[in-house]
Write a protein that holds these residues in place. Structure first.
Motif, PDB file in Angstrom:
ATOM      1  N   TYR A  45       0.826  -1.202   0.000  1.00 20.33           N
ATOM      2  CA  TYR A  45       0.000   0.000   0.000  1.00 20.33           C
ATOM      3  C   TYR A  45       0.862   1.254   0.000  1.00 20.33           C
ATOM      4  N   ALA A  46       1.904   1.272   0.847  1.00 18.97           N
ATOM      5  CA  ALA A  46       2.789   2.438   0.895  1.00 18.97           C
ATOM      6  C   ALA A  46       3.539   2.614  -0.422  1.00 18.97           C
ATOM      7  N   ARG A  47       3.993   1.517  -1.013  1.00 16.14           N
ATOM      8  CA  ARG A  47       4.705   1.632  -2.290  1.00 16.14           C
ATOM      9  C   ARG A  47       3.774   2.106  -3.403  1.00 16.14           C
ATOM     10  N   SER A  48       2.522   1.666  -3.369  1.00 10.39           N
ATOM     11  CA  SER A  48       1.575   2.127  -4.381  1.00 10.39           C
ATOM     12  C   SER A  48       1.324   3.621  -4.247  1.00 10.39           C
ATOM     13  N   LEU A  49       1.231   4.097  -3.005  1.00 16.34           N
ATOM     14  CA  LEU A  49       1.057   5.540  -2.815  1.00 16.34           C
ATOM     15  C   LEU A  49       2.265   6.312  -3.337  1.00 16.34           C
ATOM     16  N   ILE A  50       3.456   5.775  -3.117  1.00 13.99           N
ATOM     17  CA  ILE A  50       4.648   6.445  -3.639  1.00 13.99           C
ATOM     18  C   ILE A  50       4.618   6.478  -5.155  1.00 13.99           C
ATOM     19  N   LEU A 205      -5.490  12.940  -4.898  1.00 15.48           N
ATOM     20  CA  LEU A 205      -5.046  12.002  -3.869  1.00 15.48           C
ATOM     21  C   LEU A 205      -6.217  11.473  -3.057  1.00 15.48           C
ATOM     22  N   MET A 206      -7.199  12.324  -2.758  1.00 12.54           N
ATOM     23  CA  MET A 206      -8.374  11.860  -2.028  1.00 12.54           C
ATOM     24  C   MET A 206      -9.136  10.805  -2.812  1.00 12.54           C
ATOM     25  N   ILE A 207      -9.071  10.865  -4.127  1.00 17.16           N
ATOM     26  CA  ILE A 207      -9.713   9.838  -4.947  1.00 17.16           C
ATOM     27  C   ILE A 207      -8.825   8.605  -5.067  1.00 17.16           C
ATOM     28  N   ALA A 208      -7.511   8.818  -5.204  1.00 19.16           N
ATOM     29  CA  ALA A 208      -6.598   7.694  -5.444  1.00 19.16           C
ATOM     30  C   ALA A 208      -6.397   6.834  -4.207  1.00 19.16           C
ATOM     31  N   VAL A 209      -6.351   7.450  -3.021  1.00 21.10           N
ATOM     32  CA  VAL A 209      -6.059   6.676  -1.798  1.00 21.10           C
ATOM     33  C   VAL A 209      -7.133   5.625  -1.523  1.00 21.10           C
ATOM     34  N   PRO A 210      -8.443   5.961  -1.494  1.00 20.09           N
ATOM     35  CA  PRO A 210      -9.437   4.891  -1.288  1.00 20.09           C
ATOM     36  C   PRO A 210      -9.424   3.862  -2.412  1.00 20.09           C
ATOM     37  N   ARG A 217      -6.683  -4.418  -0.815  1.00 21.16           N
ATOM     38  CA  ARG A 217      -7.315  -5.253   0.195  1.00 21.16           C
ATOM     39  C   ARG A 217      -7.483  -6.702  -0.267  1.00 21.16           C
ATOM     40  N   PRO A 218      -7.917  -6.994  -1.509  1.00 24.48           N
ATOM     41  CA  PRO A 218      -7.996  -8.414  -1.929  1.00 24.48           C
ATOM     42  C   PRO A 218      -6.643  -9.117  -1.920  1.00 24.48           C
ATOM     43  N   ILE A 219      -5.565  -8.392  -2.237  1.00 27.03           N
ATOM     44  CA  ILE A 219      -4.232  -9.015  -2.207  1.00 27.03           C
ATOM     45  C   ILE A 219      -3.857  -9.370  -0.770  1.00 27.03           C
ATOM     46  N   LEU A 220      -4.142  -8.466   0.181  1.00 27.44           N
ATOM     47  CA  LEU A 220      -3.855  -8.757   1.585  1.00 27.44           C
ATOM     48  C   LEU A 220      -4.693  -9.931   2.083  1.00 27.44           C
ATOM     49  N   THR A 221      -5.962  -9.985   1.663  1.00 27.32           N
ATOM     50  CA  THR A 221      -6.811 -11.105   2.061  1.00 27.32           C
ATOM     51  C   THR A 221      -6.286 -12.419   1.517  1.00 27.32           C
ATOM     52  N   LEU A 222      -5.835 -12.408   0.255  1.00 27.23           N
ATOM     53  CA  LEU A 222      -5.253 -13.614  -0.329  1.00 27.23           C
ATOM     54  C   LEU A 222      -3.989 -14.025   0.405  1.00 27.23           C
ATOM     55  N   ALA A 223      -3.147 -13.058   0.768  1.00 28.83           N
ATOM     56  CA  ALA A 223      -1.921 -13.379   1.508  1.00 28.83           C
ATOM     57  C   ALA A 223      -2.251 -13.978   2.875  1.00 28.83           C
ATOM     58  N   GLU A 224      -3.263 -13.427   3.566  1.00 26.67           N
ATOM     59  CA  GLU A 224      -3.653 -13.975   4.867  1.00 26.67           C
ATOM     60  C   GLU A 224      -4.194 -15.389   4.732  1.00 26.67           C
ATOM     61  N   ALA A 225      -4.990 -15.635   3.675  1.00 28.55           N
ATOM     62  CA  ALA A 225      -5.523 -16.984   3.468  1.00 28.55           C
ATOM     63  C   ALA A 225      -4.406 -17.976   3.176  1.00 28.55           C
TER      64      ALA A 225
END
Length: 471
Positions: A45-50, A205-210, A217-225
């Protein structure tokens, strides 16, 4: 005929220096990127924001620099040039028509046509130069234009928050004072451009961040699974592939892989259960026939011992193949387990020392984890007189260190002892039943939890076993 060979200078020529420089450039480049990777955020997420913010800041910096350099400075220069030209015209009219004592017409024309407030002061010395602002395009532009167009002693005041700029020019027998509106000589609306540029960036940025958060979020969910499945835990119930097409494909591929692995485990367990039932029937028949058959008791005892060994090996192999994979995760209390170890150590007449750091409760598959510890610690009880067990639970992981003063295992044999059915003829046998599956089952259970077991030299002179599992 003797020939003389000229020696090359040790330092080398310019070509050698260039070659060394070229060879050093890739290493310097690699060091630079390693340094960047060291300080870069590690989360997606942080790298995507950068990735979104860095090009935006770079673009705005370039646009702002071009605007400041080309537009703002140029417009201010032109406005200052026009303003000083008007002041120079006023001086020319005053010198061309000197018969007008109070220069009323010149002052009127300057105020009505040029929007300049003109006053004539006594021929007093000009005020001393004031402090120059650190960054003022207006002060520089006005000073250069007065020097170029009028070329007479002058004094200007551009400092302050007022909307008026004061210019004084030393003339013959008088001082000309001119008040100019700041907007006539200075591009004062530049901040509007900067505000619009920064404001639109914040909106983007207010549009891009959400949007980025929803995509990650789906990538994090897949990693947790995947992590839960790797630790032998059940997959989250609400898991289903979401997000972009590539993430959905990865999610479906993970689900299919998990189902295939579970089917293979179930098929293997069912097959081994059937094999176990058939072999147990045959072994029971052998025992019955030996009990009914006559013959020497020594021969019958040896055959019965062979049958018991075969049955023990069969049970050990089935336990190794199953790996307790079907057990659900639960709470395992290390303090309670260490108390049981103390009782076992007294029965085995071993000196046991246990220490625990952190939370005593861990989330693992309780029966499988108890068997893991029993296999490793029981092996230490079997071949040592002093055993020390230290458990450290913190930061999402559990490390259990078992030290003993036994004969130990040679360094080149420490990986081989984890192979199924392997027995060491020297030093220590790893399984009292003789199957050689104790450490194999222990490592299989540790890896099914997402951890591992490593063997090292112990400070007590024997063997150290280090068990690391996420908890």
């Amino acid at each position: 005929m003797a020939t003389t060979q000229l020696e090359q200078p040790k330092g080398g020529g310019p070509g050698d220096l260039a070659m060394r420089t070229l060879r050093a450039m890739p290493r310097a480049w690699n060091r630079f990127w390693r340094l960047v990777a060291l300080y870069m955020p590690k989360r997606l997420y942080a790298r995507s924001l950068i990735i979104v913010i860095a090009p935006m800041i770079l673009l705005q910096s370039v646009v702002a620099f071009v605007f400041m350099e080309r537009h703002w400075q140029t417009v201010t220069q032109r406005l200052s040039q026009a303003t000083i030209a008007d002041i120079a015209a006023i001086i020319d009219m005053m010198e061309t028509y000197p018969h007008d004592a109070d220069y009323a017409n010149v002052i009127r024309i300057a105020q009505d046509r040029m929007q300049l407030k003109v006053d004539l002061l006594p021929p007093d010395p000009l005020p001393p130069p004031g402090p120059k602002p650190f960054f003022s395009i207006l002060d520089t532009a006005l000073s250069s234009e007065i020097t170029r167009q009028i070329n007479r002693p002058f004094w200007i005041d551009t400092v302050g928050n007022s909307n008026v700029v004061e210019v004084r020019v030393q003339l013959e027998g008088k001082v000309l004072r001119v008040f100019v509106r700041r907007s006539q000589a200075y591009a004062s609306n530049t901040h509007i451009f900067l505000i619009w540029m920064v404001g639109t960036s914040l909106v983007l940025l207010m549009i891009a961040v959400p949007f980025l958060r929803n995509q990650i979020r789906p990538i994090l969910t897949l990693a947790e699974a995947a992590e839960s499945f790797g630790k032998g835990r059940p997959m989250p119930r609400d898991f289903r592939p979401r997000g972009a097409e590539e993430v959905r494909r990865a999610g479906f591929a993970f689900i299919q892989m998990r189902e295939r692995i579970e089917r293979q485990i179930e098929q293997r367990t069912a097959m081994l259960t059937g094999v176990s039932h058939d072999l147990r029937t045959i072994l029971t028949r052998f025992k019955l026939q030996l009990a009914l058959a006559g013959g020497k008791s020594e021969t019958k005892a040896a055959l019965n011992q062979d049958i018991d060994d075969m049955q023990s090996m069969l049970e050990g192999y089935l336990s190794f193949a199953r790996g307790e994979a079907a057990e659900d995760t639960g709470r395992f209390d290390l303090e309670t387990y260490f108390q049981k170890l103390g009782e076992e150590a007294r029965l085995r007449r071993c000196a046991l020392t246990t220490t625990l750091t952190g939370d005593p409760t861990v989330h693992v598959r309780p029966n499988a984890f108890a068997r893991l510890l029993s296999n490793v610690i029981g092996n230490a009880f079997r071949y040592a007189k002093t055993v020390e067990v230290h458990a450290n639970h913190g930061r999402g992981s559990l490390t259990v260190t078992i030290d003993d003063d036994g004969p130990g295992i040679a360094a080149d044999k420490r990986e081989e002892v984890f192979k199924p059915f392997l027995r060491l003829d020297e030093a220590r046998n790893l399984d009292a039943s003789g199957t050689g599956l104790g450490l194999s089952i222990a490592r299989d259970i540790a890896r099914s939890h997402g951890g591992d077991i490593n063997l090292e030299d112990s400070p007590l002179g024997g063997l150290r076993a280090v068990i690391k599992v996420p908890a």
